[in-house]
Design an enzyme around this catalytic site. Structure first.
Site, PDB file in Angstrom:
ATOM      1  N   LYS B  96       0.674  -1.197  -0.159  1.00 23.76           N
ATOM      2  CA  LYS B  96       0.175  -0.104   0.117  1.00 23.76           C
ATOM      3  C   LYS B  96       0.884   1.168  -0.061  1.00 23.76           C
ATOM      4  O   LYS B  96       1.551   1.413   0.942  1.00 23.76           O
ATOM      5  CB  LYS B  96      -0.926   0.158   1.326  1.00 23.76           C
ATOM      6  CG  LYS B  96      -1.931   1.247   1.274  1.00 23.76           C
ATOM      7  CD  LYS B  96      -2.603   1.401   2.403  1.00 23.76           C
ATOM      8  CE  LYS B  96      -3.229   2.840   2.703  1.00 23.76           C
ATOM      9  NZ  LYS B  96      -3.492   3.025   4.083  1.00 23.76           N
ATOM     10  N   ASN B 206      -8.999   2.381   9.772  1.00 27.50           N
ATOM     11  CA  ASN B 206      -8.427   2.227  10.965  1.00 27.50           C
ATOM     12  C   ASN B 206      -8.910   2.796  12.029  1.00 27.50           C
ATOM     13  O   ASN B 206      -9.635   1.975  12.982  1.00 27.50           O
ATOM     14  CB  ASN B 206      -6.944   2.246  10.679  1.00 27.50           C
ATOM     15  CG  ASN B 206      -6.224   1.799  11.924  1.00 27.50           C
ATOM     16  OD1 ASN B 206      -5.983   0.561  11.981  1.00 27.50           O
ATOM     17  ND2 ASN B 206      -5.450   2.748  12.848  1.00 27.50           N
ATOM     18  N   THR B 207      -8.792   4.007  12.308  1.00 26.01           N
ATOM     19  CA  THR B 207      -9.269   4.876  13.490  1.00 26.01           C
ATOM     20  C   THR B 207     -10.658   4.565  13.753  1.00 26.01           C
ATOM     21  O   THR B 207     -10.908   4.267  15.141  1.00 26.01           O
ATOM     22  CB  THR B 207      -8.788   6.215  13.161  1.00 26.01           C
ATOM     23  OG1 THR B 207      -7.786   6.445  12.514  1.00 26.01           O
ATOM     24  CG2 THR B 207      -8.827   7.091  14.415  1.00 26.01           C
TER      25      THR B 207
END
Lengths: 333, 259
Positions: B96, B206-207
């Site tokens: 990525k 993610n967060t």
């Protein structure tokens, strides 16, 4: 299990080891404290800890068991160490990160949301810097070097024998309490290191009365005021076993947050920058692992000062009465 | 079925692995979401010294595809070096690719991104570029050898959802056969559902999960929303209309009140 005094060897002189030695000796056991280094504390990760007794703030990211152990440790600290400062914790965020403050508030309790007026009253040097914050009045902090030295001294006064610079596995003990942190890794395959880096600054231009936690979406950091105008800024949390010196990136983050808390830190002396590893299990919860006649007390992650006294009593209770605290004990067969 | 560089996946959720309260909770969240791809940051966990082993062992235990990332890299060279370390360490050609322009917004540097993508693709990497919704940049990335596009929804960690749905629709229309993953900015399951309803193939986040009060439950919530969004896309979502359109026939119903 009985009340008969036992012959116990405690391995490791970090915060876990000295507390185990003190509590076991106070309960009447014959305790020998051994450490592979000739100077105690030298390699202990607790030597560079933030040493905040912050059971409520830690709930933001820790399991409830940490709060429970932290709350029972707080009075134990106050009984054993005269320099525990219980002025609370102040949590702040820059105006653009106010949503972090809201999130922190949602995930914790026992705090008071304070405005600029109250902030001016409790932490005047920060009044121009922040307009609001969360105040956790019951939390405390201490100076880790003083605390480690003091607890060791008290342990020796209570009859603990010491053998420092003694690398061998001791013979002839009824029990071994292994508190060696990362050094016990060969025997505890689940243990991993979580790197932490910190900076100590000194300046007489800023006065703070309590730890300040500066929230940030990527680099939440804290500053703890120590006696004699020292300030400790910690700590990075990096999933790495690397024990090498502080990186420039981390140094920038740590110093940047000091500057963000107060620009006068721009003129402070950098006294020291240090890095070490927090011994951690996959759930980041401390464990007491009973393996034959060895009890491993390890995996305290970022909660060494917060939970060590309570864990020492849990070990002593186990040796005396066989009691087991399900959330931290792992009894192997 | 969705596939990235020939590897098929059942789940349309890609998960980040940082900021979780513990690796244990991360593992539970990944399992709860049934995600099959997780992304791991190498920059911070200093790959050069093989030092994140304790953590990586726990990630490997998940038995999912690992998509290493170059988070935090600010130059082409740094990103390329990090990608090479990642390939060695995780034994995967996947990367990525992030080349960051601005430390504050973590906005991609599109020029550096295209350049790094070209170098890495030529070197045999299978690049997942973290880009903006810009159509021109997307064309360049595909030209450079990328076979996946990962436009942002909103700046990383901002939880704002899809800032520019129009541009995402444009990307979808222009590149109907390229897997389109909305990467960054997703805050709520409804944002993820919206991306899938619009025809995006997957989301990476993610967060929103890691920092939830209950990450495991939030992971499950996202899995459900993503599944719902995808099914809605396949079923065909109605276009909005300006006028009401009653679902029961109007003709013949009395327009005066009977009672």
């Amino acid at each position: 299990m009985n009340d008969k005094p036992l012959n116990i060897t405690v391995r490791g002189t970090g915060i876990v080891g000295v507390w185990q030695a003190l509590v076991l000796a106070t309960r009447g056991h014959q305790v020998t404290l051994v450490s592979k280094t000739s100077e105690p504390f030298k390699e202990a990760s607790s030597w560079i800890a933030g040493a905040m007794l912050a059971p409520f703030c830690e709930t933001e990211s820790a399991e409830p068991v940490i709060r429970r152990l932290g709350l029972s440790s707080l009075p134990l600290w106050q009984q054993a160490f005269p320099h525990v400062v219980q002025n609370g914790t102040l949590v702040v965020a820059s105006s653009r990160d106010q949503s972090e403050l809201q999130r922190f508030g949602r995930q914790t309790e026992e705090y008071e949301a304070i405005d600029a007026v109250k902030l001016q009253e409790i932490e005047p040097d920060l009044a121009d810097r922040f307009r609001s914050g969360l105040f956790f009045p019951r939390e405390a902090h201490l100076q880790p070097h003083w605390a480690l030295t003091h607890i060791l001294q008290k342990a020796m006064e209570a009859g603990v024998q010491t053998q420092f610079g003694h690398p061998e596995r001791p013979e002839g003990s009824d029990y071994i309490i292994d508190c060696r942190g990362m050094a016990a890794r060969d025997e505890l395959p689940d243990l991993r290191g979580v790197r932490g880096e910190m900076v100590i600054l000194r300046t007489n231009e800023v006065t703070l009365s309590r730890p300040i936690r500066l929230l940030h979406p990527r680099f939440p950091l804290y500053m703890v005021p120590w006696p004699e105008n020292y300030f400790m800024i910690g700590a990075t949390v990096i999933e790495s076993d690397d024990q090498g010196p502080v990186s420039v990136r981390s140094g920038l983050e740590l110093l940047g947050s000091a500057y963000a808390i107060h620009p006068a830190f721009g003129e402070a002396e950098i006294v020291r920058m240090s890095a070490n590893l927090r011994p951690s299990f996959p759930d980041n919860i401390p464990k007491i692992i009973v393996r034959n006649n060895t009890l491993y007390v390890n995996g305290l992650y970022r909660h060494g000062f917060l939970t060590s006294p309570a864990l020492a009593h849990l070990v002593a209770d186990y040796l005396q009465a066989g009691t087991i605290d399900e959330e931290v004990f792992v009894v192997e067969h | 079925m969705l596939s990235f560089y020939g590897r098929k996946v059942d789940s349309r959720l890609l998960m980040g692995t940082s900021m979780y309260p513990s690796p244990d909770i991360l593992q539970k969240a990944v399992r709860a979401s049934r995600a099959q791809i997780v992304t791991v940051s190498l920059r911070r966990e200093s790959a050069s010294r093989q030092s994140g082993q304790g953590f990586w062992k726990l990630i490997r235990e998940l038995d999912v595809h690992i998509l290493p990332n170059t988070a935090g890299c600010k130059s082409v060279r740094e990103a390329v070096t990090t990608a090479q370390m990642a390939r060695e360490l995780f034994e995967t050609p996947w990367i990525k690719l992030e080349v960051i322009a601005n430390d504050d917004t973590l906005q991609p540097d599109l020029f550096g991104l295209v350049e790094a993508a070209r170098i890495l693709a030529a070197d045999g990497f299978e690049v997942f570029p973290y880009t903006t919704e810009d159509l021109g940049a997307a064309e360049r990335l595909l030209e450079a050898g990328c076979k996946v596009l990962m436009p942002w929804g909103a700046p990383i960690g901002s939880a704002r959802g899809l800032n520019n749905p129009y541009a995402l629709k444009t990307l979808r229309a222009w590149f109907p056969d390229i897997p389109l993953v909305v990467d960054a900015g997703i805050g709520a399951p409804s944002h993820a559902a919206k991306a899938l309803e619009m025809g995006c193939d997957a989301v990476l986040l993610n967060t929103a999960i890691a920092k939830a009060a209950d990450p495991v439950k939030m992971a499950r919530a996202f899995a459900g929303a993503i599944e719902a969004g995808r099914q809605a896309f396949e079923a065909g979502v109605l276009e909005p209309r300006d006028m009401a359109s009653p679902s029961t026939p109007v003709a013949g119903t009395p327009f005066f009140r009977l009672d």
